[in-house]
Design an enzyme around this catalytic site. Sequence first.
Site, short mmCIF file in Angstrom:
data_model
loop_
_atom_site.label_atom_id
_atom_site.label_comp_id
_atom_site.label_asym_id
_atom_site.label_seq_id
_atom_site.Cartn_x
_atom_site.Cartn_y
_atom_site.Cartn_z
N GLN A 1 -3.71 -32.04 -19.29
CA GLN A 1 -2.85 -30.87 -19.43
C GLN A 1 -1.92 -30.69 -18.23
OE1 GLN A 1 -6.04 -31.05 -20.37
NE2 GLN A 1 -6.67 -29.35 -21.68
N LYS A 2 -0.66 -30.35 -18.54
CA LYS A 2 0.35 -29.95 -17.57
C LYS A 2 0.63 -31.02 -16.51
CE LYS A 2 1.88 -26.84 -18.57
NZ LYS A 2 2.82 -26.70 -19.72
N THR A 3 0.68 -32.26 -16.96
CA THR A 3 1.05 -33.36 -16.08
C THR A 3 2.34 -34.04 -16.54
OG1 THR A 3 -0.31 -34.90 -17.34
CG2 THR A 3 -1.35 -33.85 -15.43
N TRP B 1 -4.80 -36.21 -32.14
CA TRP B 1 -5.95 -35.98 -31.25
C TRP B 1 -7.21 -36.53 -31.93
CZ3 TRP B 1 -4.18 -34.93 -26.70
CH2 TRP B 1 -3.10 -34.06 -26.50
N HIS C 1 -6.98 -33.22 -26.14
CA HIS C 1 -6.93 -33.61 -24.73
C HIS C 1 -8.24 -34.29 -24.32
CE1 HIS C 1 -3.05 -32.04 -23.42
NE2 HIS C 1 -3.28 -30.97 -24.16
#
Length: 374
Positions: free
Chosen positions: A91-93, A142, A147
């Site tokens: 997440q958030k990379t 997914w 994730h």
Amino acid sequence: MELQWWKAAVGTGLGLLALGLLAYQSCMDNSCTSQSEGFLLTNREDENYAPSDRHARDLPQKKYTFRPSTLERDLDFNISGTDVIVFLHMQKTGGTSFGRQLVTNMDLERPCQCRRGQKRCQCYRPGTDRDIWLFSRFSTGWSCGLHADWTELKDCVPDMMDKKEKQPKKRRYFYITMLREPVARYLSEWRHVQRGATWKTSRHMCDGRMPTEKELPSCFDDNWVGVGLDEFTDCPWNLANNRQTRMLADLSLVGCYNTSRVSQEQRNRILLGSAKTNLRRMAFFGLTEFQKKSQYMFERTFKLKFIEPFEQVNGTTAGRTPISEDKKRRVEELNTLDIELYDYAKDLFLQRLERLKQSDPDYYDYVDEEVGNW
């Protein structure tokens, strides 16, 4: 008293066993000098290895020493064979942007087929309508969980690929990921959760089961909309803390989400060592702050080309989030493992880049690339 002593002894024994296994694992790819040293050599992987390259004096200041085999980026990936790229998306990379590049911006003999209105693209090998070369959010969905981390993917991907291709097959898996400066990543996740993100459907599978509610309590009920930074940092079960280390490590080494197996100090040491080992062994990892360098590294590693160059985006949500020095220190305290992991990753990334630059007469120089605050 006797029962407490027995539990303590068992916990210590499990911790030492995990450390020993990880030390042995770290040496399997010739990246440390002996099994007894293992990953505990945090500032150097090989005490006896010294670079003899005539350009060594021109290299940037290095914090870690890696063997040449660790720095080489010359894989024999065969998109027409049975090789599969597996994208571990944390997440958030910047993983969403990078994931889209993989399915929409690759110069391939048979490009991925992406239809308007559909979230997934079909990424088949040349000459087939069933064999898949890319396992990612935008190609296979997914499939191993929202994730999914390294622990989940390593146990899930082979069986899932058999199901998708409707036949068992021996394949080679090339793991890739993106990392981001930990404080910026943490603040970005906080703002994302503040707007309504929960990732509640993530399974966190480990050793064949999901964690119990006692092992992994939730910080909120339905959502955490409007959460302030103080409340976000105060929740001890917040998975944003050291997220990159946890998602790259083999959680089975520490009893998964059961934190009573080993001491917190041992747990942290094992997780960080495992994350470094897995990161080092990955076919590719990029850094969100170095988009063009990451593009170049990927292209040289897999011998695949992107059609359009990556862009370095500045002025993101994290960059527009002013916080006090006290709150920043608090965020850093909660992400000490990620900070050390990112420091390690950045040093390895830049050393690999320098090695490529020296051996590539056509190297296009991104050394002066402006670093974006993602």
